[in-house]
Write a protein that holds these residues in place. Structure first.
Motif, PDB file in Angstrom:
ATOM      1  N   ASN A 832       0.812  -1.220   0.000  1.00  0.00           N
ATOM      2  CA  ASN A 832       0.000   0.000   0.000  1.00  0.00           C
ATOM      3  C   ASN A 832       0.840   1.262   0.000  1.00  0.00           C
ATOM      4  OD1 ASN A 832       0.779  -0.542   2.595  1.00  0.00           O
ATOM      5  ND2 ASN A 832      -1.288  -0.614   3.445  1.00  0.00           N
ATOM      6  N   PRO A 833       1.055   1.799  -1.207  1.00  0.00           N
ATOM      7  CA  PRO A 833       1.793   3.055  -1.327  1.00  0.00           C
ATOM      8  C   PRO A 833       0.944   4.206  -0.787  1.00  0.00           C
ATOM      9  CG  PRO A 833       0.901   2.379  -3.460  1.00  0.00           C
ATOM     10  CD  PRO A 833       0.605   1.281  -2.502  1.00  0.00           C
ATOM     11  N   ARG A 838       0.649   6.630  -5.161  1.00  0.00           N
ATOM     12  CA  ARG A 838      -0.246   5.805  -5.984  1.00  0.00           C
ATOM     13  C   ARG A 838      -0.727   6.629  -7.197  1.00  0.00           C
ATOM     14  NH1 ARG A 838      -4.024   1.494  -4.423  1.00  0.00           N
ATOM     15  NH2 ARG A 838      -3.316   1.807  -2.302  1.00  0.00           N
ATOM     16  N   ASP A 839      -1.015   7.943  -6.948  1.00  0.00           N
ATOM     17  CA  ASP A 839      -1.445   8.794  -8.060  1.00  0.00           C
ATOM     18  C   ASP A 839      -0.349   8.906  -9.121  1.00  0.00           C
ATOM     19  OD1 ASP A 839      -3.797   9.165  -6.746  1.00  0.00           O
ATOM     20  OD2 ASP A 839      -3.264  11.143  -5.915  1.00  0.00           O
ATOM     21  N   MET A 840       0.893   9.021  -8.668  1.00  0.00           N
ATOM     22  CA  MET A 840       2.020   9.116  -9.622  1.00  0.00           C
ATOM     23  C   MET A 840       2.065   7.861 -10.501  1.00  0.00           C
ATOM     24  SD  MET A 840       5.012  10.584  -7.117  1.00  0.00           S
ATOM     25  CE  MET A 840       6.037  11.842  -7.818  1.00  0.00           C
ATOM     26  N   PHE A 841       1.929   6.670  -9.829  1.00  0.00           N
ATOM     27  CA  PHE A 841       1.950   5.410 -10.585  1.00  0.00           C
ATOM     28  C   PHE A 841       0.831   5.415 -11.626  1.00  0.00           C
ATOM     29  CE2 PHE A 841       3.818   2.996  -6.659  1.00  0.00           C
ATOM     30  CZ  PHE A 841       5.064   3.523  -6.939  1.00  0.00           C
ATOM     31  N   CYS A 842      -0.363   5.807 -11.164  1.00  0.00           N
ATOM     32  CA  CYS A 842      -1.556   5.813 -12.011  1.00  0.00           C
ATOM     33  C   CYS A 842      -1.312   6.652 -13.264  1.00  0.00           C
ATOM     34  CB  CYS A 842      -2.722   6.413 -11.230  1.00  0.00           C
ATOM     35  SG  CYS A 842      -4.079   5.262 -11.128  1.00  0.00           S
ATOM     36  N   LYS A 843      -0.784   7.853 -13.011  1.00  0.00           N
ATOM     37  CA  LYS A 843      -0.551   8.795 -14.106  1.00  0.00           C
ATOM     38  C   LYS A 843       0.362   8.168 -15.163  1.00  0.00           C
ATOM     39  CE  LYS A 843      -0.747  13.633 -13.030  1.00  0.00           C
ATOM     40  NZ  LYS A 843      -0.553  14.135 -11.706  1.00  0.00           N
ATOM     41  N   PHE A 875      -5.632  -2.406  -8.905  1.00  0.00           N
ATOM     42  CA  PHE A 875      -5.147  -1.243  -8.165  1.00  0.00           C
ATOM     43  C   PHE A 875      -5.134   0.034  -9.002  1.00  0.00           C
ATOM     44  CE2 PHE A 875      -3.909  -4.456  -5.286  1.00  0.00           C
ATOM     45  CZ  PHE A 875      -3.687  -3.860  -4.065  1.00  0.00           C
ATOM     46  N   TYR A 876      -4.835  -0.119 -10.296  1.00  0.00           N
ATOM     47  CA  TYR A 876      -4.610   1.089 -11.097  1.00  0.00           C
ATOM     48  C   TYR A 876      -5.542   1.189 -12.303  1.00  0.00           C
ATOM     49  CZ  TYR A 876      -0.540   1.064  -8.131  1.00  0.00           C
ATOM     50  OH  TYR A 876       0.275   1.041  -7.036  1.00  0.00           O
ATOM     51  N   GLY A 877      -6.447   0.204 -12.432  1.00  0.00           N
ATOM     52  CA  GLY A 877      -7.441   0.258 -13.497  1.00  0.00           C
ATOM     53  C   GLY A 877      -6.856   0.275 -14.901  1.00  0.00           C
ATOM     54  N   VAL A 878      -5.722  -0.405 -15.099  1.00  0.00           N
ATOM     55  CA  VAL A 878      -5.206  -0.518 -16.485  1.00  0.00           C
ATOM     56  C   VAL A 878      -5.244  -1.976 -16.929  1.00  0.00           C
ATOM     57  CG1 VAL A 878      -3.730   1.502 -16.468  1.00  0.00           C
ATOM     58  CG2 VAL A 878      -2.830  -0.670 -15.629  1.00  0.00           C
TER      59      VAL A 878
END
Length: 878
Positions: A832-833, A838-843, A875-878
């Protein structure tokens, strides 16, 4: 100011005119005839008794060692010729002394300048006179032992081509002493696979087999030794005869002569390390296992040496030679991993060393070690051969037999653990009972064996075995027998490592016992007690930080601390112990920190001062023992880690940073290693004091990024990462000093895990504070960066490193394109970042997906292993 008086001057002052013997000898050495006189006494003065003549030869040997290059030519030649003329003296003692003298001259590089030595000795072997032959062989054996390498080099024109066939002829000589010399000479050339021997390997092995039944123990011993070494280097040649060799070694392991049996027993240890062991030995196990088990009994002589009949000796002070030197393991900064608490250290305190103080290596230990390695080869297949024996041994009415059974049980613990599990619920309570056996040697071995099963004990509900085991072990820590105290303390330290916080409910009881042991222990066991306390602190951590525990533990530790002088080596284990305690107690250590801090700084300062004196005038001042400084630096690290910001005032009032600047440039790697660990810890605790020195420190850190010294490089790397987090954008001017080395290290093959992880974190941190400087190199390190950080736990260091990599990707997105799958995998390693990370990863993930388009993304993500695919989607919806 005058230099302090040396021991010699003091000795002179005391005795006025009586010079110490060593000085008399020094003075006599000024006379060229002195050495002629010594050789005359050794070889010609038959009226003197043998010990006096021999002593004269040994003094001459020491002169050769110290002053040979200053001997006048005539003297050298005279000594050489006299040696060769008297090698066959009728006295074995004189022959041996002459042999020692010859080999000392030879090893001073004189084999080249004494061309007739080897031919002459070889020709003397053919003498009809036994004394001459034996004397020459004795000298040759010593030369082969001391100068094996040069004998096999072109420098001397390869004399072994003649010597080895010659030695082989003497394997069949009528005299046992000569046969023994012959085998011993050839044995010197097995391990180095000397060409001259390899040419005659078949004839050598054939001759060895011919000696198999020799009546002389010394010959049998050398035959066994030869076979053990051949097993390592020429297994191919032994294989066809393996069945017979194993049968022979089985007999020899039961030889009447313990030295022969011990040499033979080494065979099983060596064989177990060979891949073919499993197939070769399987049919011999029914015979071999009972032989090894039988060898694990104490012999009568062992029991006498170990004073096995002395039950209570706790009041007898230790003799100093009983205390083995301890080696301090300098601090290495490591990452925490998912599956375990901390980076695995080589566990070396687990060997079978229940009676290390007497004979270091004997048949009992060798048999136990062999059983241990065989258990690791055969695993549970060994149990059918062992269990029936164990039944008889463990409940035997003779204590010696019962004791050996307990040792057997401990020896197989590692290899046969799975198969033993069904029996442990019955065996562990039996062993816990044996902890109160009336024989001290039974109690001590039981401590060791139980420690080998500690892992299983801790995996069961605590009340079942852990609690009774702990209760009994604590009683044994207070045993009236010193060997039992030692074994119990070591076993308890192992239990602490396995149980960790399981021990918290019993802390008061544990501390009570350990503190009471302080008043009870003699010197040697005190050192082991420090270790048990330090391990306890490492295992329970901040749970130790309660006023009542601190009240129990600290006064006796500080009392010892005040009693010890600065030059006392007992400070080492105490400093190590305090270092663990300070880290665990954190703010609880505050009341004690000032004197401890001060003394550590003094130890560093004293050692540096002594080293400077020694560098300037080596003949006046001896070199310091730098371990004092290393251990002191490590305790300062422990204080900085435990006290955090509270150490600030102590640092402000001391010159520690100046001292560290010197330590970081010390020649000794361990000193640099510990000073870099301290630099990192002080950077975290009170950067305001470190900052003014950064311009001086950074170039030194840069030059220490040399993976040849793994631990130095590791700690320097870690410190650079900590400094960069504090410096922020001001780190910019220092990036060129370190970045290229770090990128090189992360791309090196075979770099150890700890160093890779620290290097990755530091590169990430540098990129976090100075992305413009580091991002252009992204492509050169992104792949190894991702693979080395996927296994470490979520923590602050991992967090800052990943922020850095994300920032760099946004500066230089093309640097990650080719290795994007590795980045995805590394992101998925987070449990759990923090939200913004987590937002950075998502982006980044979505940005990449949008850029390549849905079709390409689907093709790309189809290469993912299923768990990775599912994780990224969830986790990231990809």
């Amino acid at each position: 100011m005058r230099a302090p008086r040396t021991h010699f001057e003091a000795a002179q002052a005391n005795t006025c005119c009586e010079l110490p013997a060593s000085q008399k000898l020094e003075q006599l050495n000024q006379y060229p005839d002195f050495n002629n006189y010594l050789i005359f006494v050794l070889t010609k003065l038959k009226s003197e008794d043998e010990p006096t003549r021999s002593l004269s030869g040994l003094i001459l040997k020491n002169n050769v060692k110290a002053h040979f290059q200053n001997f006048p030519n005539g003297v050298t030649d005279f000594i050489k010729s006299e040696c060769l003329n008297n090698i066959g003296d009728s006295s074995p003692l004189i022959r041996a002394t002459v042999g020692i003298l010859i080999t000392t001259i030879a090893s001073k590089g004189e084999l080249q300048n004494w061309p007739d030595l080897l031919p002459k000795l070889c020709s003397l072997l053919d003498s009809e006179d036994y004394n001459t032959c034996e004397g020459a062989f004795g000298a040759l054996q010593k030369i082969c032992e001391d100068s094996a390498e040069i004998l096999d080099s072109d420098v001397l024109d390869r004399p072994l081509n003649i010597m080895i066939p010659k030695f082989l002829q003497f394997f069949k000589h009528s005299s046992p002493k000569i046969r023994s010399h012959a085998v011993a000479c050839v044995n010197q050339f097995i391990i180095s696979r000397t060409q001259a021997l390899m040419l005659h390997i078949d004839s050598f092995i054939e001759n060895l087999f011919a000696l198999a039944g020799d009546e002389e123990p010394e010959v049998r011993k050398n035959v066994c030794r030869a076979l053990v070494m051949l097993l390592e280097v020429r297994m191919d040649r032994l294989l066809p005869h393996m069945h017979n060799i194993v049968e022979y070694m089985l007999q020899r392991t039961q030889d009447q002569d313990e030295n022969v049996a011990l040499e033979a027993c080494e065979f099983w240890l060596t064989l177990a390390e060979q891949p073919i062991c499993k197939d070769v030995l399987i049919r011999h196990l029914p015979k071999l296992i009972p032989v090894l088990v039988n060898g694990m009994k104490y012999s009568d002589i062992d029991i006498i040496l170990l004073k096995g009949d002395v039950e209570e000796d706790e009041t007898i002070p230790d003799s100093e030679q009983d205390i083995r030197p301890r080696f301090h393991r300098s601090r290495t900064v490591a990452q925490q991993h998912d599956e375990d608490g901390i980076e695995e250290e080589e566990d070396d305190d687990d060997e079978i060393d229940d009676d290390d103080t007497i004979s270091d290596w004997n048949l009992r230990k060798c048999s136990a070690a062999a059983l241990d390695v065989l258990a690791n080869v055969y695993r549970d297949e060994l149990l059918p051969h062992i269990l029936p024996l164990l039944k008889e041994l463990l409940f035997h009415h003779e204590w010696v037999v019962k004791e050996s059974g307990i040792l057997v049980l401990g020896a197989i613990a590692e290899g046969c653990m799975q198969g033993m599990i069904p029996y442990l619920p019955e065996l562990i309570p039996h062993l816990i009972q044996c902890l109160s056996d009336k024989k001290a040697l039974v109690r001590s071995i039981t401590c060791w064996t139980l420690s080998r099963y500690a892992h299983w004990v801790v995996s069961q509900p605590p009340d079942t075995y852990l609690k009774p085991l702990m209760t009994e072990l604590l009683k044994r820590i207070l045993d009236s027998n010193k060997r039992v105290q030692e074994a119990a303390c070591s076993a308890f330290a192992t239990l602490e490592e396995e149980a960790c916080t399981e021990l918290v409910p019993y802390l008061a009881y544990i501390l009570d016992t350990l503190v009471f042991a302080f008043s009870k222990y003699q010197h040697k066991n005190l050192l082991i007690l420090y270790d048990a306390i330090g391990t306890l602190a490492d295992s329970v951590g901040h749970h130790l930080n309660k006023p009542e525990y601190i009240q129990m533990l600290m006064p006796p530790l500080i009392q010892k601390w005040n009693m010890l002088k600065d030059e006392d080596k007992d400070l080492f284990p105490l400093l190590e112990c305090l270092s663990s305690v300070a880290t665990a107690l954190q703010s609880g250590f505050l009341p004690y920190c000032e004197p401890v801090y001060q003394r550590c700084v003094n130890l560093v300062q004293k050692t540096l001062a002594q080293a400077m004196l020694n560098n300037a005038q080596p003949d006046q001042y001896e070199a310091p023992d730098k371990d004092f400084m290393i251990v002191a630096l490590d305790l300062l690290s422990g204080l900085a880690e435990g006290l955090g910001g509270n150490i600030e005032q102590l640092v402000a009032r001391s010159n520690i940073l100046t001292l560290m600047y010197q330590c970081m440039q010390d020649k000794m790697p361990e000193v640099r290693q510990s000073s870099f660990a301290l630099l990192g810890d002080l950077t975290k605790a009170c950067f305001q004091h470190v900052k003014p020195c950064i311009a001086d420190f950074m170039p030194i850190l840069g030059t220490n990024l040399n993976p040849e010294f793994i631990s130095v490089c590791n700690n320097a790397t870690w410190a650079i990462g900590e400094i960069s987090i504090q410096m922020g954008i001001e780190m910019q001017p220092y990036i060129p000093m370190v970045l290229h080395q770090l990128v090189e290290i992360i791309n090196r093959p075979n770099t150890p895990k700890t160093l890779l992880e620290n290097t990755a974190i530091t590169i990430g941190r540098l990129g976090y504070v100075c992305p413009q400087e580091v991002a252009p190199m992204l492509q050169q390190f992104i792949r190894p960066w991702c693979t080395s950080l996927r296994n470490i736990r979520d923590n602050e260091e991992k967090d800052s490193a990943f922020r850095g990599i994300c920032t760099m990707i946004s500066v230089n997105p093309s640097g990650v394109i080719q290795d994007f799958i590795f980045f995805c995998d590394a992101v998925a390693s987070w449990i759990n970042p923090k939200d913004d990370l987590r937002d950075m990863f998502c982006k980044i993930l979505h940005g990449f997906k949008n850029q390549v388009g849905d079709e390409n993304w689907r093709r790309f993500s189809d290469q993912f292993p299923l768990p990775l695919k599912e994780r990224l989607a969830a986790f990231y919806g990809v």
